[in-house]
Design a protein around this motif. Structure first.
Motif: not given
Length: 382
Positions: A193-204, A167-172, A157-160
Motif C-alpha cells: 500500500a502507498p500508505d501502510s499506516v493508513r492501511f492498518a488504521l482503516e481496516r473494518p 496487544a493486537m486487540t484493535t478489533g480490526a 475507531r476513535a476508541a482504539i
C-alpha cells in the motif's frame, strides 16, 4: 548433516570448553581468528558450569544429526548470561522471500528473523516511552495521527488505544492465515500500500476494541510509525542508537518496503547470537551488563498477559506468552519459517533457533521440542 567429530584429547576438550561449540556442516575445523573473536562476544561456559548436564552438548548434537535437524540453520543456547551451546547448519536462506541456495551458516551470518521483529519493536516502544517521544498505552491511537481525521470521526475507531495496538486487540479485520506470497494476505497488502499506516488504521472493525485478539502485523506498523515520527523519522536509526548499539549489535539489515520504509512487522535480519542478546535483555529486566537500556517496568508490562491469544497462549505487547508442560514461565518471540526466541526468565535460559522451514506452520515446534525434550531435562537440580 554429520555430527561434529569427537576427540578425547584433553587439550581439545579444554579449547571446546572455552569457545563453546561451533558446529558448521559437521566438519571438524579449528576455529579461525574470526570465529575466536565472535566467541569472545559472549562469555562461554561448559554446560556443567552453567548448571546443566555435562553431556548436554552430546545430546543436542545427536538430535540435530537426525532428520529433526533438517531445515534448521542455527541453535544458540544461553544460560546465566553465558554461551553454553552453539550449532550451525546449511540450507536455503530466504532474504525476505528471495531464495539463496546452499548457504553455509555460521556465527557471523545474518538471518531473517521475520516476526521476531515485532517483539523488537515492542521493546523499542518502551524505550521511546521512557524518552517521552511516544504516547502512553492508554492514549487514543488516532489522536497521534491528525492527518487521519476522517478515521477519527468514527467513534468506534476513535476508541482504539495504544494498548489495543500493542496487544493486537484493535478489533480490526486482519487475515495472515493466507500464504505470505498471496497478495490478499493482509500483511502483504499493507506492505504494497502507498500508505501502510493508513492501511492498518482503516481496516473494518469486526470486534469492539479491546475485546478480542487477532494476529495483526498492522499493529506493529502503527507502533513503529509512532516511534519513527517521535524520533527524527527514521525507525532503523532510532533502533540502532537506542537498542542495538547499547547491546553491542553492530551488524543488522532491515528490509524496506517499496517506499523505503522498514518492514516493522517482519523485516529484520540479525545474527542468532544477537537475537540472544535481546533475550538476555528480557531476562535481566531491560539491563545489559549493568546498563539499563529499557525501563524494567516496561519489560514487565510488555511480557505480561494483556490478551488471550491462540494455541492456549497469552499475548503481551508484541510478545507471546505460551505455557510449558513443566509449568515454567515462557516468553516467546516467533517468526515465520521456524525463527524462535524462547526465554525462561526463572531458569535464566535463552534459546534461539533459526530455520528455513517457510511454509511449514508447525515449524515452531522444533524449538519447543529441543527445549522441552532435551534442554530442560538437562537442568541439574540443586
Amino acid at each position: 548433516m554429520m555430527p561434529h567429530p569427537r576427540t578425547s584429547s584433553p587439550a581439545r576438550n579444554l579449547a571446546r570448553r572455552r569457545l563453546g561449540r561451533v558446529i558448521a556442516l559437521g566438519l571438524a575445523l579449528a576455529a579461525s581468528a574470526a570465529e575466536q573473536a565472535a566467541a569472545d562476544e559472549w562469555p562461554t561456559a561448559a554446560p556443567e558450569d552453567a548448571g546443566l548436564a555435562a553431556d548436554l552438548g552430546d545430546r543436542l548434537d545427536a538430535v540435530l544429526a537426525t532428520p529433526f535437524g533438517d531445515g534448521l540453520h542455527a541453535v544458540v543456547l544461553i544460560r546465566d548470561g553465558a554461551l553454553v551451546y552453539e550449532w550451525y547448519g546449511r540450507g536455503v536462506d530466504e532474504i525476505y522471500g528471495r531464495r539463496k541456495d546452499g548457504v553455509v551458516f555460521g556465527p557471523q551470518s545474518l538471518h531473517d528473523q521475520r516476526s521476531i521483529t515485532k517483539s523488537v519493536v515492542g521493546i523499542v516502544y518502551g524505550i521511546a516511552l521512557g524518552d517521552g517521544t511516544v504516547p502512553a498505552p492508554e492514549a487514543a491511537v488516532l489522536a497521534a495521527f491528525p492527518e487521519y481525521a476522517d478515521l477519527a470521526a468514527d467513534p468506534a475507531r476513535a476508541a482504539i488505544t495504544l494498548d489495543d495496538v500493542l496487544a493486537m486487540t484493535t478489533g480490526a479485520e486482519w487475515d495472515e492465515d493466507l500464504p505470505y506470497n498471496d497478495p490478499k494476505n493482509s500483511e502483504i497488502a499493507m506492505n504494497r500500500a502507498p500508505d501502510s499506516v493508513r492501511f492498518a488504521l482503516e481496516r473494518p472493525l469486526v470486534a469492539t476494541p479491546g475485546a478480542a485478539w487477532t494476529y495483526n502485523g498492522g499493529t506493529t506498523t502503527i507502533a513503529a510509525a509512532l516511534i519513527a515520527r517521535g524520533n527524527g523519522g527514521d525507525l532503523a536509526d532510532y533502533v540502532r542508537a537506542r537498542l542495538f548499539e547499547p547491546l553491542g549489535i553492530d551488524r543488522f539489515e532491515w528490509i524496506s518496503d517499496y517506499y523505503g520504509q522498514p518492514h516493522a512487522a517482519s523485516g529484520l535480519r540479525l545474527r542468532p547470537r544477537d537475537v540472544a542478546r535481546i533475550g538476555q535483555l528480557v531476562v535481566d529486566r531491560g539491563a545489559w551488563r549493568g546498563r539499563q537500556i529499557v525501563p524494567a517496568s516496561w519489560i514487565e508490562q510488555a511480557t505480561s498477559r494483556q490478551a488471550e491469544a491462540q494455541f492456549g497462549c497469552g499475548y503481551g505487547y508484541q510478545w507471546w506468552l505460551c505455557p510449558l508442560g513443566s509449568g515454567l514461565r515462557l516468553i516467546e518471540a516467533a517468526g515465520w519459517g521456524g525463527q524462535e526466541l524462547l526465554i525462561l526468565p526463572d531458569e535464566r535460559i535463552v534459546l534461539v533457533v533459526n530455520a528455513g522451514l517457510y511454509g511449514d506452520r508447525e515449524a515452531y515446534q522444533r524449538a519447543f521440542k529441543l527445549l522441552e525434550e532435551t534442554i530442560l531435562p538437562a537442568i541439574e537440580q540443586p
